[in-house]
Enzyme design. Structure first.
Site, PDB file in Angstrom:
ATOM      1  N   LYS A 145      50.766  18.397  47.900  1.00  0.00           N
ATOM      2  CA  LYS A 145      51.352  18.505  49.234  1.00  0.00           C
ATOM      3  C   LYS A 145      51.176  17.234  50.056  1.00  0.00           C
ATOM      4  O   LYS A 145      51.976  16.954  50.941  1.00  0.00           O
ATOM      5  CB  LYS A 145      50.743  19.692  49.995  1.00  0.00           C
ATOM      6  CG  LYS A 145      51.220  21.042  49.495  1.00  0.00           C
ATOM      7  CD  LYS A 145      50.974  22.123  50.533  1.00  0.00           C
ATOM      8  CE  LYS A 145      51.400  23.478  50.030  1.00  0.00           C
ATOM      9  NZ  LYS A 145      51.104  24.557  50.975  1.00  0.00           N
TER      10      LYS A 145
ATOM     11  N   LYS B 204      58.631  25.420  39.496  1.00  0.00           N
ATOM     12  CA  LYS B 204      58.401  26.729  40.104  1.00  0.00           C
ATOM     13  C   LYS B 204      59.496  27.044  41.128  1.00  0.00           C
ATOM     14  O   LYS B 204      59.935  26.141  41.840  1.00  0.00           O
ATOM     15  CB  LYS B 204      57.048  26.661  40.824  1.00  0.00           C
ATOM     16  CG  LYS B 204      56.299  27.941  40.903  1.00  0.00           C
ATOM     17  CD  LYS B 204      54.986  27.730  41.625  1.00  0.00           C
ATOM     18  CE  LYS B 204      55.202  27.309  43.069  1.00  0.00           C
ATOM     19  NZ  LYS B 204      54.017  27.476  43.929  1.00  0.00           N
TER      20      LYS B 204
ATOM     21  N   LYS C 191      60.089  27.636  48.113  1.00  0.00           N
ATOM     22  CA  LYS C 191      60.877  27.569  49.338  1.00  0.00           C
ATOM     23  C   LYS C 191      61.144  26.129  49.743  1.00  0.00           C
ATOM     24  O   LYS C 191      62.033  25.862  50.545  1.00  0.00           O
ATOM     25  CB  LYS C 191      60.236  28.370  50.480  1.00  0.00           C
ATOM     26  CG  LYS C 191      58.759  28.213  50.695  1.00  0.00           C
ATOM     27  CD  LYS C 191      58.237  29.299  51.664  1.00  0.00           C
ATOM     28  CE  LYS C 191      56.752  29.527  51.484  1.00  0.00           C
ATOM     29  NZ  LYS C 191      56.271  30.797  51.986  1.00  0.00           N
TER      30      LYS C 191
HETATM   31  P1  AMP Z   1      53.825  30.552  49.030  1.00  0.00           P
HETATM   32  O1  AMP Z   1      55.303  30.773  49.038  1.00  0.00           O
HETATM   33  O2  AMP Z   1      53.430  29.338  48.270  1.00  0.00           O
HETATM   34  O3  AMP Z   1      53.191  30.689  50.389  1.00  0.00           O
HETATM   35  O4  AMP Z   1      53.229  31.758  48.182  1.00  0.00           O
HETATM   36  C1  AMP Z   1      53.091  33.085  48.604  1.00  0.00           C
HETATM   37  C2  AMP Z   1      52.686  33.952  47.429  1.00  0.00           C
HETATM   38  O5  AMP Z   1      53.739  34.016  46.472  1.00  0.00           O
HETATM   39  C3  AMP Z   1      51.468  33.420  46.663  1.00  0.00           C
HETATM   40  O6  AMP Z   1      50.709  34.511  46.173  1.00  0.00           O
HETATM   41  C4  AMP Z   1      52.081  32.650  45.540  1.00  0.00           C
HETATM   42  O7  AMP Z   1      51.209  32.507  44.436  1.00  0.00           O
HETATM   43  C5  AMP Z   1      53.294  33.508  45.208  1.00  0.00           C
HETATM   44  N1  AMP Z   1      54.361  32.698  44.635  1.00  0.00           N
HETATM   45  C6  AMP Z   1      54.986  31.633  45.221  1.00  0.00           C
HETATM   46  N2  AMP Z   1      55.923  31.110  44.416  1.00  0.00           N
HETATM   47  C7  AMP Z   1      55.907  31.876  43.293  1.00  0.00           C
HETATM   48  C8  AMP Z   1      56.666  31.848  42.077  1.00  0.00           C
HETATM   49  N3  AMP Z   1      57.626  30.943  41.863  1.00  0.00           N
HETATM   50  N4  AMP Z   1      56.386  32.780  41.129  1.00  0.00           N
HETATM   51  C9  AMP Z   1      55.422  33.710  41.346  1.00  0.00           C
HETATM   52  N5  AMP Z   1      54.671  33.791  42.460  1.00  0.00           N
HETATM   53  C10 AMP Z   1      54.914  32.883  43.426  1.00  0.00           C
END
Ligand code: AMP
Ligand code: TRP
Length: 344
Positions: free
Chosen positions: A122, A206, A209
């Site tokens: 990041k 991955k 967003k």
């Molecule tokens: P974030 O969007 O990074 O704030 O992640 C929020 C939650 O969603 C966390 O538990 C992440 O580990 C999960 N997460 C985010 N992106 C993915 C993805 N591509 N596949 C599975 N889990 C995800």
């Protein structure tokens, strides 16, 4: 002679997790996090928060932050979290998180944080321009978890390192303050289908967003047409699906779509291959699109329904914060005593 292990934590088992309000939620968040939260709330006492304090480790427009905080809350409710079961609240509404985070800033070591790969990703090339908050982010995360003495944290694979740091903080606190078994050594629940959903445009990245291409992800707010069209346009190779799981090894895009189908249908990858092995994407993609629309479009509908009544969302968040504080405050009081802060 090796030391005997310190006594284990014997308190109640609790589930905790949170998602940052820093952009629209996508299929990866839904399958990797929200669906698991909704399932776990029936098994143990559950705390699910909106990580608004983590979000501001990178710049957030204030009006947008408030809006996105309510959107995440609406997504939790739409995914089946029941405020009568789980406490749902914004992180910033329970001030005990930051109070414990300060103590943990003094427990965690620089060397531990230097190893965090998410900070490296990041902060990019200009780490000296990152906020200090982005660097100590995992310490606040440890406080989020341990302020409830949470034993189980459902998250996607990418959070594994932060959970290891949480255990290190708990063990060092218990040791330094002569409080064996005071904090639990929290377990990450990363297993299960949907733990790592990949981009629809690149099977090695991955779903995220922050990906500039909206075609790379299915947003929870996408309508049926958008969902179906993104799946139709998803990158694939020209081969039909293999007859066995081994055949997916070198085909990240095919593997991802099979994984998404399996997670949405509540099946294993092997069951999906048994059904679609030998068939081309011309057959598989429409089946996946139908399934995704049937599962996801109602979630988006329900989200919009909740968002039409923000005062009701705020009422739910306040009730959740009150419940959370009732658990967190006595833990922080005990920490204060252990550390040697006098109470007046
Ligand atoms: P974030 O969007 O990074 O704030 O992640 C929020 C939650 O969603 C966390 O538990 C992440 O580990 C999960 N997460 C985010 N992106 C993915 C993805 N591509 N596949 C599975 N889990 C995800
Ligand atoms: N860091 C997590 C993410 O980006 C969000 C988060 C903050 C979290 N505090 C947490 C997740 C505590 C689980 C437990 O997804």
């Amino acid at each position: 002679m090796s030391q005997p292990p310190p006594p284990a934590y014997t308190g109640p088992e609790r589930v905790l997790s949170g998602v940052q309000p820093s952009g629209a939620l996508h299929l990866g968040n839904y399958l990797g996090a929200l669906v698991k939260f909704a399932r776990l709330q029936h098994e143990r006492e559950t705390f699910i928060f909106v990580a608004d304090q983590h979000a501001i480790t990178v710049w957030q427009d204030p009006a947008l932050l408030a809006q996105q905080t309510r959107e995440i809350a609406a997504a939790y409710l739409a995914a089946g979290l029941d405020p009568a079961k789980a406490a749902i609240f914004p992180q910033s509404a329970v001030r005990e998180h930051v109070e414990l985070a300060w103590v943990f800033n003094c427990v965690a070591r620089l060397g531990w944080l230097d190893r965090m790969t998410q900070f490296k990703e990041k902060s990019g090339k200009h780490k000296e321009r990152s906020s200090v908050g982005l660097y100590t982010y995992p310490v606040l995360q440890a406080a989020d978890i341990l302020v409830y003495k949470a034993t189980h944290v459902p998250v996607g694979e990418d959070q594994r390192q932060h959970l290891e740091l949480t255990r290190d903080v708990a063990a060092k606190f218990n040791h330094d303050y002569d409080a064996p078994g005071f904090f639990p050594l929290t377990e990450a629940l990363t297993q299960g289908p949907g733990a790592r959903i990949m981009s629809l445009r690149d099977g090695s990245a991955k779903m995220s967003k922050s990906d500039p291409s909206d075609l790379s992800r299915i947003n929870l707010t996408d309508d049926a047409d958008a969902i179906a069209s993104k799946i139709r346009k998803a990158k694939t190779d020209p081969e039909p699906l293999p007859e066995g799981l081994d055949g997916l090894a070198e085909r990240p895009e095919a593997k991802n779509l099979v994984g998404i189908y399996a997670a949405l249908a509540g099946k294993t990858d092997a069951e999906v291959i048994a059904e679609f092995g030998g068939k081309g994407f011309g057959t598989f993609k429409p089946a996946l699109a139908d399934l995704a629309v049937a599962q996801l479009a109602p979630v988006g509908e329900r989200m919009r329904g909740y968002l039409a009544d923000p005062r009701e969302i705020d009422r739910i968040l306040k009730a959740g914060a009150d419940r959370a504080r009732a658990v967190a405050a006595p833990v922080v009081d005990e920490v204060r005593r252990k550390v040697g802060f006098i109470s007046l």
